[in-house]
Design an enzyme around this catalytic site. Sequence first.
Site, PDB file in Angstrom:
ATOM      1  N   HIS A   1       2.517   6.183  14.387  1.00  0.00           N
ATOM      2  CA  HIS A   1       2.236   6.272  12.954  1.00  0.00           C
ATOM      3  C   HIS A   1       3.521   6.050  12.181  1.00  0.00           C
ATOM      4  O   HIS A   1       4.588   6.531  12.600  1.00  0.00           O
ATOM      5  CB  HIS A   1       1.637   7.637  12.597  1.00  0.00           C
TER       6      HIS A   1
ATOM      7  N   ARG B   1       0.841  -1.196   0.000  1.00  0.00           N
ATOM      8  CA  ARG B   1       0.000   0.000   0.000  1.00  0.00           C
ATOM      9  C   ARG B   1       0.880   1.252   0.000  1.00  0.00           C
ATOM     10  O   ARG B   1       1.631   1.476   0.957  1.00  0.00           O
ATOM     11  CB  ARG B   1      -0.832  -0.046   1.276  1.00  0.00           C
TER      12      ARG B   1
ATOM     13  N   GLU C   1       0.371   6.153  20.959  1.00  0.00           N
ATOM     14  CA  GLU C   1      -0.106   6.169  19.567  1.00  0.00           C
ATOM     15  C   GLU C   1       1.089   6.282  18.622  1.00  0.00           C
ATOM     16  O   GLU C   1       1.987   7.102  18.837  1.00  0.00           O
ATOM     17  CB  GLU C   1      -1.051   7.365  19.364  1.00  0.00           C
TER      18      GLU C   1
ATOM     19  N   TYR D   1       4.369   4.550   3.103  1.00  0.00           N
ATOM     20  CA  TYR D   1       4.368   3.650   4.261  1.00  0.00           C
ATOM     21  C   TYR D   1       5.527   2.650   4.265  1.00  0.00           C
ATOM     22  O   TYR D   1       5.666   1.877   5.206  1.00  0.00           O
ATOM     23  CB  TYR D   1       3.024   2.914   4.347  1.00  0.00           C
TER      24      TYR D   1
HETATM   25  C1  DQA Z   1      -1.156   6.052   9.419  1.00  0.00           C
HETATM   26  C2  DQA Z   1      -1.546   7.473   8.971  1.00  0.00           C
HETATM   27  C3  DQA Z   1      -3.037   7.572   8.719  1.00  0.00           C
HETATM   28  O1  DQA Z   1      -3.373   8.881   8.279  1.00  0.00           O
HETATM   29  C4  DQA Z   1      -3.457   6.597   7.646  1.00  0.00           C
HETATM   30  O2  DQA Z   1      -4.856   6.638   7.456  1.00  0.00           O
HETATM   31  C5  DQA Z   1      -2.991   5.206   7.917  1.00  0.00           C
HETATM   32  C6  DQA Z   1      -1.641   5.012   8.419  1.00  0.00           C
HETATM   33  C7  DQA Z   1       0.372   5.883   9.567  1.00  0.00           C
HETATM   34  O3  DQA Z   1       0.788   4.925  10.203  1.00  0.00           O
HETATM   35  O4  DQA Z   1       1.152   6.695   9.030  1.00  0.00           O
HETATM   36  O5  DQA Z   1      -3.695   4.244   7.658  1.00  0.00           O
HETATM   37  O6  DQA Z   1      -1.745   5.801  10.685  1.00  0.00           O
END
Ligand code: DQA
Length: 146
Positions: free
Chosen positions: A99, A16, A97, A21
């Site tokens: 990302h 994806r 959290e 990512y």
């Molecule tokens: C995410 C960032 C989010 O905006 C996005 O919808 C994801 C991945 C990240 O890990 O960078 O699904 O959480």
Amino acid sequence: MILVLNGPNLNLLGRREPEIYGSTTLEELEELCAAWGAELGLGVVCRQSNFEGQLIEWVQQAAEEGFQAIVLNPGALTHYSIALLDAIRGQRLPVVEVHLSNLHAREAYRQHSVTAAAAKGIISGFGPLSYKMALVYLAEQLEAGR
Ligand code: DQA
């Protein structure tokens, strides 16, 4: 024991939008988390769901299941799920959290996290290492008895 939760679309990691990512798959990310946990003396259990309700139930039940903390990447739910925010607030475990991408370098609608208001903190932009940093923080906190 730490619960690592990944939300919607993170099952597609590696395929994806790899320019955003990265190329690490979910399976590889989960293996990395287990290995980092082992180095830090922490057991790690990883789960992923595309369903908001499933994530909410895992958050609600984590303490009862014997987990000590949660590392949570809520995916897009980050930006709008008041239900997930309430689930984090409604339980007692610390939540970090994470990302993969740097939310602040992305579209305006990704720059606000609804869920982070209930988290200990947020680590964003370091790819899989965001998860490692969360585990390092939690290992230190648990070691200190906090
Ligand atoms: C995410 C960032 C989010 O905006 C996005 O919808 C994801 C991945 C990240 O890990 O960078 O699904 O959480």
